[in-house]
Design an enzyme around this catalytic site. Structure first.
Site, PDB file in Angstrom:
ATOM      1  N   LYS A  90       0.813  -1.234   0.000  1.00  0.00           N
ATOM      2  CA  LYS A  90       0.000   0.000   0.000  1.00  0.00           C
ATOM      3  C   LYS A  90       0.842   1.279   0.000  1.00  0.00           C
ATOM      4  O   LYS A  90       0.723   2.110   0.898  1.00  0.00           O
ATOM      5  CB  LYS A  90      -0.965   0.009   1.185  1.00  0.00           C
TER       6      LYS A  90
HETATM    7  O1  LIG Z   1      -5.390  -4.012  -0.108  1.00  0.00           O
HETATM    8  C1  LIG Z   1      -5.836  -4.934   0.604  1.00  0.00           C
HETATM    9  O2  LIG Z   1      -5.455  -6.085   0.448  1.00  0.00           O
HETATM   10  C2  LIG Z   1      -6.952  -4.646   1.498  1.00  0.00           C
HETATM   11  C3  LIG Z   1      -7.823  -3.654   1.093  1.00  0.00           C
HETATM   12  C4  LIG Z   1      -9.071  -3.531   1.731  1.00  0.00           C
HETATM   13  O3  LIG Z   1      -9.920  -2.770   1.325  1.00  0.00           O
HETATM   14  N1  LIG Z   1      -9.335  -4.346   2.794  1.00  0.00           N
HETATM   15  C5  LIG Z   1      -8.439  -5.267   3.258  1.00  0.00           C
HETATM   16  O4  LIG Z   1      -8.777  -5.992   4.200  1.00  0.00           O
HETATM   17  N2  LIG Z   1      -7.209  -5.385   2.656  1.00  0.00           N
HETATM   18  C6  LIG Z   1      -6.190  -6.327   3.190  1.00  0.00           C
HETATM   19  O5  LIG Z   1      -6.679  -7.650   3.036  1.00  0.00           O
HETATM   20  C7  LIG Z   1      -6.368  -8.460   4.177  1.00  0.00           C
HETATM   21  C8  LIG Z   1      -7.655  -8.900   4.837  1.00  0.00           C
HETATM   22  O6  LIG Z   1      -7.399  -9.795   5.884  1.00  0.00           O
HETATM   23  P1  LIG Z   1      -8.557 -10.709   6.517  1.00  0.00           P
HETATM   24  O7  LIG Z   1      -9.646  -9.798   6.953  1.00  0.00           O
HETATM   25  O8  LIG Z   1      -7.856 -11.375   7.650  1.00  0.00           O
HETATM   26  O9  LIG Z   1      -9.002 -11.687   5.455  1.00  0.00           O
HETATM   27  C9  LIG Z   1      -5.480  -7.587   5.058  1.00  0.00           C
HETATM   28  O10 LIG Z   1      -4.132  -7.827   4.662  1.00  0.00           O
HETATM   29  C10 LIG Z   1      -5.856  -6.173   4.669  1.00  0.00           C
HETATM   30  O11 LIG Z   1      -4.789  -5.257   4.855  1.00  0.00           O
END
Ligand SMILES: O=C(O)c1cc(=O)[nH]c(=O)n1[C@@H]1O[C@H](COP(=O)(O)O)[C@@H](O)[C@H]1O
Length: 324
Positions: free
Chosen positions: A112
């Protein structure tokens, strides 16, 4: 994006495993098992906890990668989890990316980044490596990522260096458009004077930033991040962004379901990659089979078995919802 699409097609599975380790997600006996090994390698006792966790994270990641490499196309390590441990953690981030790439997985580095043009150009070396370091002109690629996530808040000059680096290195970027988190609406849902929402304007910019880089499968090198927690906006964005591949986080732990993400795929069942991190790497905790009396090896076997089962369940749910 062609390589990613082909990797997805090979396993018929549009999902990515997020490698976001935390202390709470690694079985404690695995962390403990590295105490002696690490004690000799640190310069001072204060470094011990971070160094020990870092080694444990790598073992944990390797176990998960080995358990899912034949059923998923990609992994997405989140660099924040590794940076939290300092340099030892960052080393383990790069080792994890390298190991995943060696197993044939597409590696999406969730870093990011976003800054003014000159600084963005430096960040973009995540993609095109360090060319000057090698005499024959080939790039030294210390990060081993196939794509990175990028923040568009600074506008076009913060993005162009990433698009250039991605093009040079045959890699991709994913730009935040409609993020999954609850507060995302504070900015992204604001109305603009021309009637668009902020996220719709960002979506149009993203489609434009990728326009010169459309691959054989019809998608550009510039993807968009669209949260699984916004099914209606995701469906509308799919129609609005015909050349933009979506990374869809928010499945599982944040509440997103296969039904929620179905509208983010195109008519051919392509166009999106759905991420789950905690839902897969933390599945061992919910298996009902864990016990504190397990050895480190037994705990890692449970991590592997549970992650694989969770990844298979996600794959099967997506196949039903998407490949109808
Ligand atoms: O860019 C990302 O991957 C991201 C964007 C977003 O809108 N929401 C989001 O959850 N993420 C990332 O996606 C992952 C979600 O993790 P879980 O919620 O554990 O599945 C984390 O690494 C967040 O930083």
């Amino acid at each position: 994006m062609d390589r990613l699409i082909e990797a997805i097609n090979n396993v018929q599975n549009p999902s990515v495993v997020g490698l976001d380790p935390t202390e709470a997600l690694v079985p404690p006996q695995v962390v403990d098992s590295f105490a002696d090994e690490v004690r000799d390698s640190v310069d001072s006792p204060e470094e011990l906890p971070a160094a020990q966790l870092a080694v444990a994270y790598f073992e944990f990641n390797r176990t998960i990668i080995d358990a899912v490499a034949d059923i998923v196309p990609a992994v997405k390590p989140q660099i924040a989890m590794y940076e939290a441990l300092g340099p030892a953690g960052v080393d383990v981030y790069t080792m994890t990316c390298e190991y995943a790439a060696q197993q044939g997985l597409y590696v999406l580095g969730d870093v990011k980044r976003g800054d003014i043009g000159s600084t963005a150009a430096a960040y973009a070396h995540h993609l095109n490596g360090v060319a000057a370091a090698v005499e024959d002109g080939s790039a030294f690629d210390p990060w081993h990522e196939d794509a990175v996530t990028v923040n568009p808040y600074l506008g076009t000059d913060g993005i162009t260096p990433f698009v250039q680096a991605a093009t040079e290195a045959d890699k991709d970027i994913f730009v935040l458009v409609r993020t999954s988190n609850p507060s995302s609406s504070e900015l992204q849902m604001l109305d603009l004077a021309d009637g668009k929402k902020v996220y719709e304007h960002v979506a149009d910019l993203v489609e434009g930033w990728g326009a010169e880089t459309i691959g054989e499968h019809g998608y550009s090198r510039v993807g968009a991040v669209v949260g699984a927690t916004h099914p209606e906006e995701g469906r509308a964005l799919r129609a609005r962004m015909p050349h933009t591949f979506f990374l869809v986080p928010g499945y599982g732990a944040q509440g997103g379901t296969a039904q929620d993400v179905a509208g983010m795929f195109d008519a051919d069942g392509s166009g999106a990659l759905v991420n789950s991190s905690r839902g897969i790497i933390g599945a061992w905790k919910k298996s009902g089979k864990y016990s504190e009396s397990m050895s480190a090896d037994e705990a890692l076997d449970l991590v592997a078995e549970s992650a694989r089962q969770a990844a298979l369940d996600m794959r099967d749910a997506l196949r039903i919802a998407v490949y109808r």
